[in-house]
Motif scaffolding. Structure first.
Motif, mmCIF file in Angstrom:
data_model
loop_
_atom_site.group_PDB
_atom_site.id
_atom_site.type_symbol
_atom_site.label_atom_id
_atom_site.label_comp_id
_atom_site.label_asym_id
_atom_site.label_seq_id
_atom_site.Cartn_x
_atom_site.Cartn_y
_atom_site.Cartn_z
ATOM 1 N N MET A 1 0.756 -1.402 0.102
ATOM 2 C CA MET A 1 -0.128 -0.174 -0.254
ATOM 3 C C MET A 1 0.901 1.496 0.348
ATOM 4 S SD MET A 1 -3.579 0.910 0.721
ATOM 5 C CE MET A 1 -4.084 -0.215 1.238
ATOM 6 N N LEU A 2 0.706 2.004 -0.802
ATOM 7 C CA LEU A 2 0.991 3.374 -0.874
ATOM 8 C C LEU A 2 0.760 4.687 -0.624
ATOM 9 C CD1 LEU A 2 3.572 2.867 -4.554
ATOM 10 C CD2 LEU A 2 4.377 2.276 -2.001
ATOM 11 N N ALA A 3 0.445 5.347 0.356
ATOM 12 C CA ALA A 3 0.138 6.769 0.481
ATOM 13 C C ALA A 3 0.813 7.840 -0.881
ATOM 14 C CB ALA A 3 -0.075 7.119 1.570
ATOM 15 N N ILE A 4 -0.262 8.733 -1.784
ATOM 16 C CA ILE A 4 0.343 9.234 -2.514
ATOM 17 C C ILE A 4 -0.033 11.157 -1.941
ATOM 18 C CG2 ILE A 4 0.086 10.494 -4.981
ATOM 19 C CD1 ILE A 4 1.532 6.926 -4.210
ATOM 20 N N ALA A 5 0.704 11.491 -1.399
ATOM 21 C CA ALA A 5 0.156 13.190 -1.664
ATOM 22 C C ALA A 5 1.359 14.410 -2.423
ATOM 23 C CB ALA A 5 0.610 13.206 0.013
ATOM 24 N N THR A 6 1.013 15.041 -2.476
ATOM 25 C CA THR A 6 1.131 16.395 -3.050
ATOM 26 C C THR A 6 1.567 17.648 -2.453
ATOM 27 O OG1 THR A 6 -0.680 17.414 -3.907
ATOM 28 C CG2 THR A 6 0.393 15.396 -5.694
ATOM 29 N N LYS A 7 2.120 18.172 -2.858
ATOM 30 C CA LYS A 7 2.435 19.634 -2.427
ATOM 31 C C LYS A 7 3.421 20.689 -3.666
ATOM 32 C CE LYS A 7 5.446 22.471 0.223
ATOM 33 N NZ LYS A 7 6.360 21.976 1.877
ATOM 34 N N ASP A 8 2.241 21.993 -4.043
ATOM 35 C CA ASP A 8 3.033 22.959 -5.334
ATOM 36 C C ASP A 8 4.074 23.171 -4.373
ATOM 37 O OD1 ASP A 8 0.910 21.854 -6.523
ATOM 38 O OD2 ASP A 8 -0.306 23.040 -6.458
ATOM 39 N N VAL A 9 5.250 23.649 -5.046
ATOM 40 C CA VAL A 9 6.495 23.415 -4.992
ATOM 41 C C VAL A 9 6.863 24.618 -5.632
ATOM 42 C CG1 VAL A 9 7.062 22.497 -2.895
ATOM 43 C CG2 VAL A 9 7.993 22.346 -4.980
ATOM 44 N N GLU A 10 8.010 25.638 -6.186
ATOM 45 C CA GLU A 10 8.661 26.326 -7.228
ATOM 46 C C GLU A 10 9.425 25.844 -7.228
ATOM 47 O OE1 GLU A 10 9.760 30.605 -6.601
ATOM 48 O OE2 GLU A 10 8.103 30.929 -4.892
ATOM 49 N N ALA A 11 10.065 25.272 -8.893
ATOM 50 C CA ALA A 11 11.206 24.954 -9.096
ATOM 51 C C ALA A 11 12.554 25.701 -8.513
ATOM 52 C CB ALA A 11 11.199 25.107 -11.079
ATOM 53 N N ARG A 12 13.369 24.202 -9.260
ATOM 54 C CA ARG A 12 15.065 24.989 -8.386
ATOM 55 C C ARG A 12 15.665 25.042 -9.590
ATOM 56 N NH1 ARG A 12 13.096 23.284 -2.654
ATOM 57 N NH2 ARG A 12 11.852 24.296 -2.137
ATOM 58 N N GLY A 13 16.874 25.856 -9.240
ATOM 59 C CA GLY A 13 17.534 25.447 -10.109
ATOM 60 C C GLY A 13 18.788 24.373 -10.467
ATOM 61 N N PRO A 14 19.656 23.401 -11.472
ATOM 62 C CA PRO A 14 20.050 22.554 -11.495
ATOM 63 C C PRO A 14 20.900 22.173 -10.339
ATOM 64 C CG PRO A 14 20.813 24.862 -12.620
ATOM 65 C CD PRO A 14 20.331 25.244 -12.234
ATOM 66 N N VAL A 15 21.216 20.926 -10.003
ATOM 67 C CA VAL A 15 22.598 20.987 -8.918
ATOM 68 C C VAL A 15 23.693 20.113 -9.537
ATOM 69 C CG1 VAL A 15 20.394 21.653 -7.441
ATOM 70 C CG2 VAL A 15 21.062 19.014 -7.610
ATOM 71 N N ALA A 16 24.337 20.364 -8.313
ATOM 72 C CA ALA A 16 25.539 18.732 -9.387
ATOM 73 C C ALA A 16 24.802 17.036 -9.552
ATOM 74 C CB ALA A 16 26.418 18.306 -7.806
ATOM 75 N N ALA A 17 25.453 16.255 -10.272
ATOM 76 C CA ALA A 17 24.824 15.333 -10.451
ATOM 77 C C ALA A 17 24.753 14.419 -9.222
ATOM 78 C CB ALA A 17 25.560 14.601 -11.540
ATOM 79 N N GLY A 23 14.867 18.979 -0.433
ATOM 80 C CA GLY A 23 14.490 19.011 0.775
ATOM 81 C C GLY A 23 13.527 17.911 1.817
ATOM 82 N N LYS A 24 14.187 18.155 3.803
ATOM 83 C CA LYS A 24 12.928 17.798 4.280
ATOM 84 C C LYS A 24 11.956 18.255 4.403
ATOM 85 C CE LYS A 24 15.798 14.041 6.663
ATOM 86 N NZ LYS A 24 15.783 13.995 8.171
ATOM 87 N N ALA A 25 11.823 19.909 4.679
ATOM 88 C CA ALA A 25 11.440 20.240 4.708
ATOM 89 C C ALA A 25 10.129 20.833 3.891
ATOM 90 C CB ALA A 25 11.572 22.091 4.256
ATOM 91 N N ASP A 26 10.454 20.127 2.277
ATOM 92 C CA ASP A 26 10.477 20.425 1.609
ATOM 93 C C ASP A 26 8.644 19.104 1.254
ATOM 94 O OD1 ASP A 26 10.600 22.343 -1.014
ATOM 95 O OD2 ASP A 26 12.592 21.112 -0.623
ATOM 96 N N GLU A 27 8.856 18.167 2.415
ATOM 97 C CA GLU A 27 8.484 17.119 2.692
ATOM 98 C C GLU A 27 6.590 16.904 3.502
ATOM 99 O OE1 GLU A 27 10.900 13.612 3.249
ATOM 100 O OE2 GLU A 27 12.100 13.993 1.068
ATOM 101 N N CYS A 28 6.728 18.391 4.416
ATOM 102 C CA CYS A 28 5.918 19.198 4.724
ATOM 103 C C CYS A 28 4.537 20.215 4.269
ATOM 104 C CB CYS A 28 6.732 19.520 6.033
ATOM 105 S SG CYS A 28 8.196 19.625 6.717
ATOM 106 N N GLU A 29 3.541 19.767 5.114
ATOM 107 C CA GLU A 29 2.850 19.915 4.808
ATOM 108 C C GLU A 29 1.761 19.861 3.253
ATOM 109 O OE1 GLU A 29 2.112 24.277 5.000
ATOM 110 O OE2 GLU A 29 3.755 23.640 7.161
ATOM 111 N N LEU A 30 1.960 17.842 2.898
ATOM 112 C CA LEU A 30 2.119 17.512 1.974
ATOM 113 C C LEU A 30 0.091 17.407 2.135
ATOM 114 C CD1 LEU A 30 4.453 14.932 1.481
ATOM 115 C CD2 LEU A 30 4.170 16.910 0.255
#
Length: 77
Positions: A1-17, A23-30
């Motif tokens: 069983m998987l729970a599916i949750a979403t959250k609108d976040v602003e796109a962020r620029g490129p990072v290292a490969a 990060g973890k803060a983006d996983e809050c208030e889904l």
């Protein structure tokens, strides 16, 4: 069983490969969207196949995300 949750976040620029700009803060208030359930019973010939492998000296390992009781029952079938 998987729970599916979403959250609108602003796109962020490129990072290292291999890295992520999120990060973890983006996983809050889904917002919970729903659940996905999977049914994957052992195949009919699984028991015989495992026995044949063991008779030939091949060890069988079961990797699962299920809890201990479910995993143990699946192996005993």
């Amino acid at each position: 069983m998987l729970a599916i949750a979403t959250k609108d976040v602003e796109a962020r620029g490129p990072v290292a490969a291999g890295a992520t700009p999120y990060g973890k803060a983006d996983e809050c208030e889904l917002i919970l969207q729903g659940y996905l359930a999977f049914l994957d019973p052992p195949k009919e010939g699984a028991k015989a196949a495992i026995q044949a492998l063991q008779q030939h000296g091949i060890g069988v390992k079961v990797v699962t995300g299920d809890n201990d009781l479910v995993a143990a029952k699946s192996v005993r079938r």
